[in-house]
Structures are given as structure tokens and as C-alpha cells.
Design an enzyme around this catalytic site. Structure first.
Site, PDB file in Angstrom:
ATOM      1  N   ASP A  19      -0.331   1.515  -0.832  1.00  0.00           N
ATOM      2  CA  ASP A  19       0.514   2.590  -1.340  1.00  0.00           C
ATOM      3  C   ASP A  19       1.973   2.236  -1.617  1.00  0.00           C
ATOM      4  O   ASP A  19       2.504   2.514  -2.666  1.00  0.00           O
ATOM      5  CB  ASP A  19       0.506   3.755  -0.347  1.00  0.00           C
ATOM      6  CG  ASP A  19      -0.895   4.183   0.063  1.00  0.00           C
ATOM      7  OD1 ASP A  19      -1.868   3.532  -0.344  1.00  0.00           O
ATOM      8  OD2 ASP A  19      -1.018   5.173   0.801  1.00  0.00           O
TER       9      ASP A  19
ATOM     10  N   GLU B  91      -4.718   0.220  12.971  1.00  0.00           N
ATOM     11  CA  GLU B  91      -4.756   0.329  11.515  1.00  0.00           C
ATOM     12  C   GLU B  91      -4.222  -0.964  10.879  1.00  0.00           C
ATOM     13  O   GLU B  91      -4.784  -1.472   9.923  1.00  0.00           O
ATOM     14  CB  GLU B  91      -3.902   1.531  11.086  1.00  0.00           C
ATOM     15  CG  GLU B  91      -3.960   1.827   9.597  1.00  0.00           C
ATOM     16  CD  GLU B  91      -3.156   3.066   9.224  1.00  0.00           C
ATOM     17  OE1 GLU B  91      -2.443   3.619  10.097  1.00  0.00           O
ATOM     18  OE2 GLU B  91      -3.240   3.482   8.051  1.00  0.00           O
TER      19      GLU B  91
HETATM   20  C1  DGY Z   1      -2.417   8.098   2.653  1.00  0.00           C
HETATM   21  O1  DGY Z   1      -2.443   9.322   2.530  1.00  0.00           O
HETATM   22  O2  DGY Z   1      -1.627   7.489   3.383  1.00  0.00           O
HETATM   23  C2  DGY Z   1      -3.457   7.288   1.986  1.00  0.00           C
HETATM   24  O3  DGY Z   1      -3.146   5.937   1.996  1.00  0.00           O
HETATM   25  C3  DGY Z   1      -3.840   7.785   0.639  1.00  0.00           C
HETATM   26  O4  DGY Z   1      -5.095   7.235   0.326  1.00  0.00           O
END
Ligand code: DGY
Length: 424
Positions: A162, A392
């Protein structure tokens, strides 16, 4: 069975919501696309039927045009933003309107080929094959209508990475105003220093608003999106998935399917080859609006190895690049070049190590014959998990687990790395 395997299985079971796994409780309370592909492979190390079910559950959300959405909202939850009301897509179950890196065909091919229960796996692979084929048609039609050999990504969430520094310049073109009121939930579950910044979210949601305003029509999205990149990660993963789909097509498809897939593979190999950057010693992304390569080193730049798209010479150079990174941080593989000014060891995709990316890069090096580096990455991943837990992601400067805890895809990779029966 080792304690580590027990723990990884326990995380998958705890995150199971009835045929699908949430990535982790609260922070991500629905089914995510590429998470589930890894999770399916993890389940299959001890429960093949449940592995198939993970894939089938994700495909419940597939659209008629073949799109496999990024999120399937199987059951309501107030723990996540943006929920189904923001996407405004009236389907049952509701879904988001964008996608994620297409690992699914790779997962299905692995489940099918590695199956102990041959009869069941034949039946289930035969049933999912046409859905996977439709999904690859979607990629070609919706995201590469001109047949360039590279698919376009229209939202950083589609890359799965992201807030990668690779998107900074392209995202600077996206306005920060939004129609939707932003009510972030993630920063109440995880330290905000480990998450994207407020301005990133304004731009993420601006894009969602824009796509909703054109009713999620693929051609319109491609036309109006102020963010459009050829992500090296997505393209390499898709090329690998096409090769795996071709194997499935050898058993379940028609000669026409096979010819089409082979044609796409040839086009993609050539196009990915053009993304090689000798100065970076890495493959790179391309900004399709600015018309220029993105000169930021990210871990996804190694993924053409996973796609079998690196030449012998490039494999050597990629190994040397990784050596340079190793001199700067003790844990492989940081998501951003640790020598780059934008490297941040804690902030999501701006520096931390991700087990799924490590697994793909290690597989790529092993396939290319460099078992030394593959072993080094696999060992680092195992050690990160044993010290930092099934987190994570991990801080590459000290190996600490960061982000969400008890993460499904990290558990899946832990199982894949321990599974003696199947090649890691
Ligand atoms: C989030 O909402 O952090 C995710 O990476 C979107 O897929």
C-alpha cells in the site's frame, strides 16, 4: 509435530471464520484475496480439503467479468474501514471493487500437484480451473486491453504494498479530497507508526470515491484513474500464475485455452524483461501516467525470479544487490532498499520484512539454481518467526515482530517452510 507447526496450525484455526480465514482478528475481519492464496497453501500442508475450501470461498466473491476482488465481506464487522458501504457494491456477499496480486492459480496448482488425496484434488481443481481462467481473462481485458504484456494497477491496495515508496511520486498526483468521511480503524488496533499516514488514506479513499463514481466499470476506471502503474510485483506474480494456470490447463483446459495462455506468457516475458534496471541491479516498476520508470528499489523487484523471468546474468546481479542490502540490515528481505532515503524499518511496506514476499523470492532463487541465497532467506524467515512470532511483518534492523499479531499468512509460510513433504 514441532511446537512451531502446532502454533501455526492454531493460528489458522483461530482465524478460521467458517471456510475462510481472516488475515488476523479485528485489524482485518474479512477475507483478503492474496492472503487467502497463501493461507490455502498453508492449510494444505495438513488439511488439503480445507485448503481447497479457502480458494472456493474467495471465488464466491468473483464477479461475472472474472474479477477476483481484493476483499470479500462475508460477514459484517465494524472493525475495518473502508467497509462495504464505502465501496457501494451491491452483491451478496458484498465485495470491494479492486483486486490484489493474483497468487490464486499458483496456490491451486500447488494444491493439485502436491495432493495426497488425488481423487478429491482432481475434482476440486477441475471445478476451480474455469474460474481461474476467467480471472486471468479479466486481467488481460480489464488491465491490459492493448496487449502490451504489462497489466496496470489502479490503486496501491491492489499491489498489496500500500504505502511503498515506489508509489510516492505517482500518488502525489492523486488529490487528497474525499467524498467519503474517513473513519480509520486500523490505527486503533496497531501503533500508527507502523501504518500508512493520514495523507496516504486521503488519497486511497479519493481513488475509491472516483471508481465508485464510474460504477466500477473497468474501461472507465482505466481511463479516469489518476494513479496507474505497472507494478513489478503484480506483473511477476501474474506471469508465475499464468505458468501455473498453463499446467492446470494441460489437464483441465482446451487446446485453445493453452494457446491463449502461452501467448500471454510470451508477451509478459518480453515486457517484464524491459523493466530491468542495470543501475539498481533490480527490476523496477513503471509509472504509466508519467511514462517513466520508477527508480526505487523494492523487494518486489526480485519477484521476476519467482516468475522465471530473470536471465542467468540477472540472477547474479540480483544476488549481488541482495548482498548489498544485507550489509545495511541484518534481516532479509526489507521491503524497501535500506539505502534509500524513504526506508522506514517499522512503517508497513516502507521497510519491514514480509514472510510471504520472502517465500516467493526464496522460491525464485532456488528455481534459478542459487540455493545458497534461497537457504539464507528461508533461514532468516524461520528465525524471524521464532523470535518475532507469527507477526504481520518484521523490523529488518532488529528482527522484532511488528504490525498485527497471529497473522494467517505468516502462519501459512511457517508451515510451508517446515513442510518436509513438499519443496519449500
Ligand atoms: C489495508 O486496509 O490496510 C489493506 O492493506 C487493504 O487491502
Amino acid at each position: 509435530m514441532s511446537t512451531r507447526s502446532e502454533q501455526a496450525r492454531a493460528v489458522l484455526r483461530a482465524n478460521d471464520r467458517g471456510g475462510y480465514c481472516v488475515p488476523t482478528a479485528r485489524l482485518y475481519p474479512f477475507q483478503w484475496n492474496w492472503d487467502s492464496a497463501f493461507v490455502a497453501m498453508g492449510w494444505a500442508t495438513f488439511d488439503e480439503a480445507r485448503g481447497w475450501r479457502e480458494i472456493e470461498s474467495l471465488l464466491i466473491g468473483q464477479w461475472e467479468d472474472g474479477l477476483v476482488p481484493q476483499i470479500v465481506f462475508h460477514a459484517p464487522s465494524d472493525d475495518y474501514f473502508p467497509g462495504p458501504e464505502v465501496w457501494g457494491i451491491s452483491r451478496t456477499p458484498p465485495t470491494s471493487g479492486i483486486t490484489q496480486p493474483p497468487v490464486l492459480a499458483t496456490a491451486a496448482a500447488r494444491l493439485w500437484q502436491g495432493a495426497k488425496d488425488r481423487a478429491t484434488s482432481e475434482e476440486r481443481a477441475a471445478a476451480v480451473y474455469p474460474r481461474l481462467l476467467a480471472s486471468h481473462h479479466w486481467w488481460a481485458n480489464a488491465r491490459d486491453p492493448q496487449g502490451t504484456g504489462l497489466v496496470a494497477t489502479l490503486h496501491p491496495w491492489e499491489t498489496g504494498m500500500d504505502n511503498s515508496p515506489a508509489w510516492d511520486a505517482a500518488m502525489a498526483r492523486v488529490p487528497t479530497d474525499t467524498v467519503t468521511m474517513i473513519r480509520r480503524r486500523d490505527t486503533s488496533h496497531v501503533d500508527p507508526a507502523m501504518r500508512p499516514r493520514a495523507e496516504d488514506y486521503q488519497r486511497f479513499i479519493h481513488l475509491v470515491d472516483a471508481f465508485r463514481s464510474v460504477a466500477w466499470q473497468p474501461a472507465r476506471m482505466l481511463q479516469i484513474s489518476p494513479f496507474k502503474v505497472a507494478d513489478i510485483g503484480t506483473n511477476a506474480i501474474l506471469l508465475r500464475a499464468e505458468r501455473d494456470l498453463l499446467r492446470l490447463a494441460g489437464r483441465f483446459g482446451s487446446p485453445r485455452d493453452r494457446a491463449e495462455i502461452a501467448e500471454r506468457i510470451t508477451r509478459m516475458e518480453a515486457a517484464i524483461g524491459r523493466l530491468w534496471d542495470p543501475a539498481l541491479g533490480l527490476f523496477r516498476c513503471f509509472d504509466l501516467i508519467g511514462g517513466a520508470a520508477i527508480p526505487v528499489g523494492i523487494s518486489a523487484g526480485f519477484l521476476p525470479l519467482f516468475a522465471g523471468a530473470a536471465s542467468t546474468e540477472q540472477v547474479h546481479v540480483l544476488a549481488a544487490t541482495l548482498d548489498r542490502w544485507t550489509a545495511l540490515v541484518p534481516w532479509l528481505v526489507p521491503s524497501t532498499d535500506p539505502g534509500h532515503a524513504s526506508f522506514e524499518p517499522l512503517r508497513y511496506w516502507r521497510g519491514p520484512v514480509w514472510a510471504v514476499v520472502n517465500w516467493m523470492i526464496a522460491t525464485g532463487f532456488a528455481d534459478a539454481g542459487n540455493t545458497t541465497i534461497a537457504t539464507r532467506i528461508r533461514d532468516d524467515t524461520r528465525r524471524l518467526i521464532s523470535t518475532g512470532g507469527l507477526s504481520e511483518y518484521f523490523d529488518p534492523t532488529n528482527g522484532k515482530g511488528v504490525g498485527g499479531a497471529d497473522f494467517s499468512w505468516t502462519a501459512a509460510i511457517s508451515l510451508l517452510l517446515q513442510d518436509a513433504g513438499v519443496k519449500a
